[in-house]
Scaffold this motif. Structure first.
Motif, short mmCIF file in Angstrom:
data_model
loop_
_atom_site.label_atom_id
_atom_site.label_comp_id
_atom_site.label_asym_id
_atom_site.label_seq_id
_atom_site.Cartn_x
_atom_site.Cartn_y
_atom_site.Cartn_z
N PHE A 1 12.95 6.99 -12.98
CA PHE A 1 11.84 6.70 -12.06
C PHE A 1 12.00 7.50 -10.77
CE2 PHE A 1 9.54 4.18 -8.90
CZ PHE A 1 8.33 3.97 -9.56
N VAL A 2 13.20 7.51 -10.22
CA VAL A 2 13.48 8.27 -8.99
C VAL A 2 13.30 9.76 -9.24
CG1 VAL A 2 15.28 8.91 -7.33
CG2 VAL A 2 15.02 6.53 -8.03
N ALA A 3 13.78 10.25 -10.39
CA ALA A 3 13.63 11.66 -10.73
C ALA A 3 12.16 12.04 -10.84
CB ALA A 3 14.35 11.97 -12.04
N GLY A 4 11.34 11.14 -11.37
CA GLY A 4 9.90 11.38 -11.44
C GLY A 4 9.28 11.52 -10.06
N VAL B 1 10.88 12.49 -7.30
CA VAL B 1 11.37 13.75 -6.72
C VAL B 1 10.66 14.94 -7.35
CG1 VAL B 1 13.39 15.26 -6.47
CG2 VAL B 1 13.64 12.79 -6.16
N ASN B 2 10.45 14.89 -8.65
CA ASN B 2 9.82 15.99 -9.37
C ASN B 2 8.42 16.26 -8.84
OD1 ASN B 2 9.77 17.94 -11.56
ND2 ASN B 2 8.31 16.57 -12.56
N VAL B 3 7.61 15.22 -8.74
CA VAL B 3 6.22 15.38 -8.28
C VAL B 3 6.15 15.72 -6.80
CG1 VAL B 3 4.04 14.15 -7.90
CG2 VAL B 3 5.19 13.98 -10.10
N SER B 4 6.96 15.03 -5.99
CA SER B 4 6.95 15.29 -4.54
C SER B 4 7.36 16.73 -4.25
CB SER B 4 7.91 14.33 -3.83
OG SER B 4 7.52 12.99 -4.03
N GLY B 5 8.40 17.19 -4.92
CA GLY B 5 8.86 18.56 -4.72
C GLY B 5 7.83 19.58 -5.16
N PHE B 6 7.17 19.31 -6.28
CA PHE B 6 6.18 20.26 -6.78
C PHE B 6 4.94 20.30 -5.88
CE2 PHE B 6 2.62 21.66 -9.42
CZ PHE B 6 3.16 22.84 -9.93
N LEU B 7 4.47 19.13 -5.44
CA LEU B 7 3.30 19.09 -4.56
C LEU B 7 3.59 19.75 -3.22
CD1 LEU B 7 1.94 15.48 -5.26
CD2 LEU B 7 0.96 17.65 -6.02
N ALA C 1 6.09 7.30 -14.94
CA ALA C 1 5.68 6.31 -13.93
C ALA C 1 6.11 6.73 -12.53
CB ALA C 1 6.27 4.95 -14.28
N GLY C 2 7.34 7.25 -12.41
CA GLY C 2 7.82 7.73 -11.12
C GLY C 2 6.98 8.87 -10.61
N GLY C 3 6.54 9.74 -11.52
CA GLY C 3 5.66 10.85 -11.13
C GLY C 3 4.32 10.35 -10.62
N LEU C 4 3.77 9.34 -11.29
CA LEU C 4 2.49 8.76 -10.85
C LEU C 4 2.62 8.13 -9.46
CD1 LEU C 4 1.09 7.02 -14.07
CD2 LEU C 4 0.21 9.07 -12.96
N VAL C 5 3.69 7.36 -9.28
CA VAL C 5 3.92 6.70 -7.99
C VAL C 5 4.16 7.75 -6.90
CG1 VAL C 5 5.53 5.24 -6.69
CG2 VAL C 5 4.79 4.56 -8.98
N GLY C 6 4.96 8.75 -7.22
CA GLY C 6 5.23 9.82 -6.26
C GLY C 6 3.97 10.56 -5.86
N GLY C 7 3.13 10.89 -6.86
CA GLY C 7 1.87 11.59 -6.59
C GLY C 7 0.92 10.75 -5.75
N PHE C 8 0.88 9.44 -6.03
CA PHE C 8 -0.01 8.54 -5.30
C PHE C 8 0.39 8.45 -3.82
CE2 PHE C 8 -0.86 4.26 -3.61
CZ PHE C 8 -2.25 4.23 -3.74
N PHE C 9 1.67 8.22 -3.58
CA PHE C 9 2.13 8.07 -2.19
C PHE C 9 2.11 9.41 -1.45
CE2 PHE C 9 3.84 4.02 -3.68
CZ PHE C 9 3.53 3.20 -2.60
N TYR C 10 2.37 10.51 -2.16
CA TYR C 10 2.37 11.82 -1.51
C TYR C 10 0.96 12.22 -1.10
CZ TYR C 10 3.44 16.71 -0.55
OH TYR C 10 3.60 17.93 0.07
N SER C 11 0.00 12.08 -2.02
CA SER C 11 -1.35 12.58 -1.78
C SER C 11 -2.31 11.54 -1.23
CB SER C 11 -1.93 13.16 -3.09
OG SER C 11 -1.12 14.20 -3.57
N LYS C 12 -2.38 10.39 -1.88
CA LYS C 12 -3.37 9.37 -1.51
C LYS C 12 -2.98 8.61 -0.24
CE LYS C 12 -6.01 10.21 -5.03
NZ LYS C 12 -7.35 10.82 -4.83
N VAL C 13 -1.72 8.22 -0.15
CA VAL C 13 -1.25 7.50 1.03
C VAL C 13 -0.86 8.48 2.14
CG1 VAL C 13 0.38 5.75 1.87
CG2 VAL C 13 -0.45 5.66 -0.49
N ASN C 14 -0.74 9.75 1.74
CA ASN C 14 -0.41 10.83 2.68
C ASN C 14 0.98 10.69 3.30
OD1 ASN C 14 -1.25 13.32 3.74
ND2 ASN C 14 -1.82 12.37 5.68
#
Length: 247
Positions: A23-26, A28-34, A194-207
């Motif tokens: 979950f944590v890796a997911g 990090v993966n999405v946050s780093g890529f975005l 799931a970690g990727g989805l959560v990461g993407g949501f907080f990175y982009s939607k919650v800013n």
């Protein structure tokens, strides 16, 4: 789940640590890529780009991909080195050391990103790859190479092999172990997703941007605290029962 090794380690221990770390890796993966448009949990793609640059005689350009690969490798080395160095210290949970370093890295990047403009993104990418190397190394050692959480290529390969073996259970005496492996791999894949989805949501939607990494660090710290508390409670309970038996 951060302590048991060898024969004392069960499927439940592996499932718990796999769920948390994947979950944590997911995240990090999405946050780093975005943030940087680069992979920050594995080096497969970076190796291909490195070879492409070398093949085109663009050695200097390919250096950065070499540094990405080396960062992951150095993280893996550092994790294993720390575990072996302090393994004999019975009072110290050696597998907590790489986890704490990973937490420190994620929190530092998250906090610093609020005050300093990221002028050297390659340095941050290398640092995240180092953290993922730490994680992948210690979870591989603690689970005896059963659990890997930072990339999915090998997982999908192993899952495909295990599923194919279900069609030949007549010739496979370890049917229950096979089902356990399939369950474990599916959990890792699902929670990485799931970690990727959560990461993407907080990175982009919650800013939250790179502050999203702090969420991953908090999850790791809470897991360590819970695991340590649970271990101490079990140890205290055993001592209490031993005293009662001695009376």
């Amino acid at each position: 789940m951060f302590r048991h090794q060898g024969k004392s380690r069960t499927l439940q221990h592996n499932l718990r640590i796999a769920i948390i770390l994947s979950f944590v890796a997911g995240i990090v993966n999405v946050s780093g890529f975005l943030a940087f448009k680069q992979l920050t949990t594995n080096v497969t793609g970076h190796f291909a780009l490195f070879i492409d640059d070398v093949a085109n005689f663009e050695f200097w350009k390919g250096t950065i991909y070499f540094l990405y690969i080396f960062s992951f490798l150095f993280g893996s080395f550092s994790s294993s080195f720390l575990i072996e160095k302090y393994r004999k210290n019975k009072r110290l949970n050696v597998f907590a050391l790489p986890t704490l370093i990973e937490c420190l890295i994620l929190i530092t990047i998250g906090i610093v990103s609020n005050f300093v403009e990221m002028q050297y993104p390659d340095l941050i990418i290398c640092t995240l790859l180092f953290a993922m190397g730490l994680q992948n190394s210690f979870v591989t050692k603690i689970s005896n190479a059963v659990v890997r959480t930072t990339h999915l290529t090998g997982l999908f390969t192993d899952l495909g092999i295990d599923i194919s073996q279900l069609f030949f259970t007549k010739y496979n005496p370890q049917k229950e172990k096979l089902k356990s492996n399939i369950k474990l791999r599916i959990y890792i894949i699902l929670f990485f997703f799931a970690g990727g989805l959560v990461g993407g949501f907080f990175y982009s939607k919650v800013n939250l941007r790179l502050n999203t990494l702090i969420i991953g660090a908090i999850i790791l710290l809470v897991s360590l605290f819970y695991d340590d508390l649970r271990y101490k409670l079990i140890k205290t309970r055993r001592k209490f029962h031993q005293k009662r038996m001695a009376l």
